[in-house]
Design a protein around this motif. Structure first.
Motif, PDB file in Angstrom:
ATOM      1  N   LEU A   1       0.830  -1.217   0.000  1.00 53.57           N
ATOM      2  CA  LEU A   1       0.000   0.000   0.000  1.00 53.57           C
ATOM      3  C   LEU A   1       0.858   1.259   0.000  1.00 53.57           C
ATOM      4  N   LYS A   2       1.918   1.250   0.825  1.00 52.61           N
ATOM      5  CA  LYS A   2       2.759   2.440   0.974  1.00 52.61           C
ATOM      6  C   LYS A   2       3.363   2.883  -0.344  1.00 52.61           C
ATOM      7  N   HIS A   3       3.560   1.923  -1.243  1.00 54.56           N
ATOM      8  CA  HIS A   3       4.247   2.252  -2.497  1.00 54.56           C
ATOM      9  C   HIS A   3       3.327   2.263  -3.702  1.00 54.56           C
ATOM     10  N   LEU A   4       2.002   2.154  -3.462  1.00 60.58           N
ATOM     11  CA  LEU A   4       1.074   2.114  -4.601  1.00 60.58           C
ATOM     12  C   LEU A   4       1.125   3.387  -5.446  1.00 60.58           C
ATOM     13  N   ALA A   5       1.413   4.522  -4.793  1.00 59.06           N
ATOM     14  CA  ALA A   5       1.403   5.793  -5.543  1.00 59.06           C
ATOM     15  C   ALA A   5       2.804   6.174  -6.020  1.00 59.06           C
ATOM     16  N   ASP A   6       3.791   5.342  -5.738  1.00 60.88           N
ATOM     17  CA  ASP A   6       5.172   5.686  -6.137  1.00 60.88           C
ATOM     18  C   ASP A   6       5.415   5.384  -7.604  1.00 60.88           C
ATOM     19  N   HIS A   7       6.164   6.277  -8.236  1.00 67.28           N
ATOM     20  CA  HIS A   7       6.658   5.985  -9.575  1.00 67.28           C
ATOM     21  C   HIS A   7       7.963   6.761  -9.736  1.00 67.28           C
ATOM     22  N   PRO A   8       9.012   6.137 -10.256  1.00 66.10           N
ATOM     23  CA  PRO A   8      10.292   6.856 -10.358  1.00 66.10           C
ATOM     24  C   PRO A   8      10.158   8.153 -11.152  1.00 66.10           C
ATOM     25  N   ALA A   9       9.327   8.140 -12.207  1.00 64.56           N
ATOM     26  CA  ALA A   9       9.183   9.359 -13.012  1.00 64.56           C
ATOM     27  C   ALA A   9       8.474  10.451 -12.209  1.00 64.56           C
ATOM     28  N   ALA A  10       7.487  10.065 -11.398  1.00 63.11           N
ATOM     29  CA  ALA A  10       6.783  11.060 -10.577  1.00 63.11           C
ATOM     30  C   ALA A  10       7.755  11.645  -9.553  1.00 63.11           C
TER      31      ALA A  10
ATOM     32  N   HIS B   1      10.935  16.302  -7.712  1.00 62.24           N
ATOM     33  CA  HIS B   1      12.251  16.870  -7.390  1.00 62.24           C
ATOM     34  C   HIS B   1      12.584  17.998  -8.371  1.00 62.24           C
ATOM     35  N   GLY B   2      12.279  17.764  -9.654  1.00 62.42           N
ATOM     36  CA  GLY B   2      12.579  18.763 -10.697  1.00 62.42           C
ATOM     37  C   GLY B   2      11.831  20.072 -10.464  1.00 62.42           C
ATOM     38  N   PHE B   3      10.544  19.999 -10.132  1.00 69.40           N
ATOM     39  CA  PHE B   3       9.748  21.220  -9.882  1.00 69.40           C
ATOM     40  C   PHE B   3      10.356  22.012  -8.722  1.00 69.40           C
TER      41      PHE B   3
ATOM     42  N   HIS C   1      13.402  21.866  -7.542  1.00 69.89           N
ATOM     43  CA  HIS C   1      14.746  22.350  -7.844  1.00 69.89           C
ATOM     44  C   HIS C   1      14.688  23.684  -8.614  1.00 69.89           C
ATOM     45  N   VAL C   2      13.836  23.726  -9.658  1.00 65.54           N
ATOM     46  CA  VAL C   2      13.732  24.946 -10.470  1.00 65.54           C
ATOM     47  C   VAL C   2      13.188  26.095  -9.611  1.00 65.54           C
ATOM     48  N   TRP C   3      12.187  25.787  -8.779  1.00 63.10           N
ATOM     49  CA  TRP C   3      11.611  26.823  -7.908  1.00 63.10           C
ATOM     50  C   TRP C   3      12.675  27.404  -6.977  1.00 63.10           C
ATOM     51  N   GLN C   4      13.437  26.500  -6.373  1.00 65.58           N
ATOM     52  CA  GLN C   4      14.444  26.981  -5.413  1.00 65.58           C
ATOM     53  C   GLN C   4      15.529  27.780  -6.120  1.00 65.58           C
ATOM     54  N   SER C   5      15.917  27.370  -7.333  1.00 63.92           N
ATOM     55  CA  SER C   5      16.962  28.099  -8.060  1.00 63.92           C
ATOM     56  C   SER C   5      16.508  29.535  -8.310  1.00 63.92           C
ATOM     57  N   GLN C   6      15.209  29.717  -8.611  1.00 66.79           N
ATOM     58  CA  GLN C   6      14.704  31.056  -8.910  1.00 66.79           C
ATOM     59  C   GLN C   6      14.439  31.882  -7.655  1.00 66.79           C
ATOM     60  N   TYR C   7      13.784  31.241  -6.628  1.00 69.44           N
ATOM     61  CA  TYR C   7      13.308  32.023  -5.477  1.00 69.44           C
ATOM     62  C   TYR C   7      14.132  31.807  -4.200  1.00 69.44           C
ATOM     63  N   GLY C   8      15.042  30.829  -4.236  1.00 67.96           N
ATOM     64  CA  GLY C   8      15.909  30.577  -3.089  1.00 67.96           C
ATOM     65  C   GLY C   8      15.168  30.055  -1.872  1.00 67.96           C
ATOM     66  N   THR C   9      13.970  29.586  -2.032  1.00 63.37           N
ATOM     67  CA  THR C   9      13.152  29.096  -0.897  1.00 63.37           C
ATOM     68  C   THR C   9      12.114  28.128  -1.435  1.00 63.37           C
ATOM     69  N   PHE C  10      11.508  27.365  -0.506  1.00 63.15           N
ATOM     70  CA  PHE C  10      10.404  26.521  -0.933  1.00 63.15           C
ATOM     71  C   PHE C  10       9.053  27.128  -0.525  1.00 63.15           C
ATOM     72  N   SER C  11       9.081  28.386   0.000  1.00 62.79           N
ATOM     73  CA  SER C  11       7.809  29.038   0.367  1.00 62.79           C
ATOM     74  C   SER C  11       7.121  29.579  -0.862  1.00 62.79           C
ATOM     75  N   LEU C  12       5.831  29.877  -0.720  1.00 59.48           N
ATOM     76  CA  LEU C  12       5.059  30.452  -1.842  1.00 59.48           C
ATOM     77  C   LEU C  12       5.247  31.961  -1.898  1.00 59.48           C
TER      78      LEU C  12
END
Ligand code: E4P
Length: 221
Positions: free
Chosen positions: A192-201, A206-208, A210-221
Motif C-alpha cells: 500500500l505504501k508504495h502504490l502511488a510511487d513511480h520513479p518518473a513522478a 524533485h525537478g519542480f 529544484h527549479v523553484w528553489q533556483s529562482q526564489y531561493g526558498t520553498f515558500s510560496l
C-alpha cells in the motif's frame, strides 16, 4: 472499489489511515501472532483506530462448526461497529456461515481458491468472499481469473455477496484483480505504501522543487 489494509500492526494501520483513502482493515491469525500481544487487546485497539462505519474483518481459529460459532460470538461481544467474522470455506466453515448468517452475524468466507468455494459461501450467507490472488497465482496459475469468474457468477446469479480480493505480492496483481471486477481489495502495508510511487513522478517532484528553489531561493510560496 474499496481498499483495505491487511495488517494487525497498530502503528502501520494508524499511519496508513492518515495518508491513504483506506476503507477498512482485515487481519488473519498469522498477522495477529506477528504482533506478539494478547489477541483481545490487539483487536480492540485496531477496532478503536477505525471509525465505527469502517469494516474490520477478523478471523476465527477453531476448525469445527461449534468452535467457529462460539469464537464468532465472542468476537462480536468484544468488538463494536462494522465487524465481519472471517470463516475458512470448508465443510465445517459452511455450516458455521449458515448458522451465523441466520443469527445476523456478518461473515466473510476466506481461504478461497476456487469459484465454487465462493458460490457455496455466498449461498450459505457470507457477505464477502476473499480469494487469495497471489497464493492462487503461485500454486495454481490465475488468481485474477478466479476473481473474474467469481465476480461474473455473483452478477449472473444476483448473489448479495462481494468479492474482497486478498493475498497480493505485486502491484500488478492488485490492478488485475480490480480489472477482473473485484469489489474490494485488501493490501499489505508494504504494498500500500508504495502504490502511488513511480520513479518518473519522484523525478518530476524533485525537478519542480529544484527549479523553484533556483529562482526564489526558498520553498515558500
Ligand atoms: C486475507 O484476508 C488474507 O488473510 C491474506 O490476504 C492472506 O495473504 P497472504 O497470502 O499474503 O498471507
Amino acid at each position: 472499489m474499496k481498499l483495505l489494509v491487511d495488517s494487525a500492526d497498530i502503528s502501520e494501520i494508524e499511519s496508513l489511515l492518515a495518508s491513504f483513502p483506506i476503507d477498512g482493515v482485515t487481519t488473519n491469525p498469522v498477522l495477529i501472532a506477528k504482533e506478539k500481544r494478547p489477541f483481545k487487546q490487539q483487536i480492540q485497539e485496531i477496532r478503536h483506530l477505525l471509525p465505527d462505519r469502517l469494516p474490520l474483518h477478523v478471523q476465527i481459529i477453531a476448525d469445527d462448526c461449534k468452535g467457529m460459532i462460539d469464537q464468532a460470538r465472542t468476537l462480536y461481544d468484544w468488538l463494536d461497529g462494522n465487524v465481519w467474522i472471517k470463516i475458512p470455506v470448508c465443510k465445517e466453515g459452511l455450516r458455521a456461515i449458515r448458522k451465523l448468517s441466520a443469527d445476523n452475524i456478518r461473515t466473510t468466507g476466506t481461504t478461497i481458491y476456487t469459484p465454487l468455494q465462493a458460490v457455496l459461501a455466498a449461498k450459505a450467507g457470507a457477505g464477502y468472499v476473499a480469494p487469495y490472488v497471489n497464493r492462487i497465482d503461485h500454486e495454481y496459475g490465475d488468481g485474477a481469473g478466479v476473481v473474474k469468474t467469481i465476480a461474473d457468477l455473483f452478477r449472473l446469479y444476483g448473489f448479495n455477496c462481494k468479492v474482497l480480493a486478498a493475498s497480493f505480492k505485486h502491484n500488478s496483481q492488485i490492478l488485475a484483480a480490480m480489472e477482473a471486477g473485484s469489489h474490494e481489495a485488501t493490501i499489505s502495508p508494504e504494498l500500500l505504501k508504495h502504490l502511488a510511487d513511480h520513479p518518473a513522478a519522484n523525478r518530476d517532484i524533485h525537478g519542480f522543487r529544484h527549479v523553484w528553489q533556483s529562482q526564489y531561493g526558498t520553498f515558500s510560496l
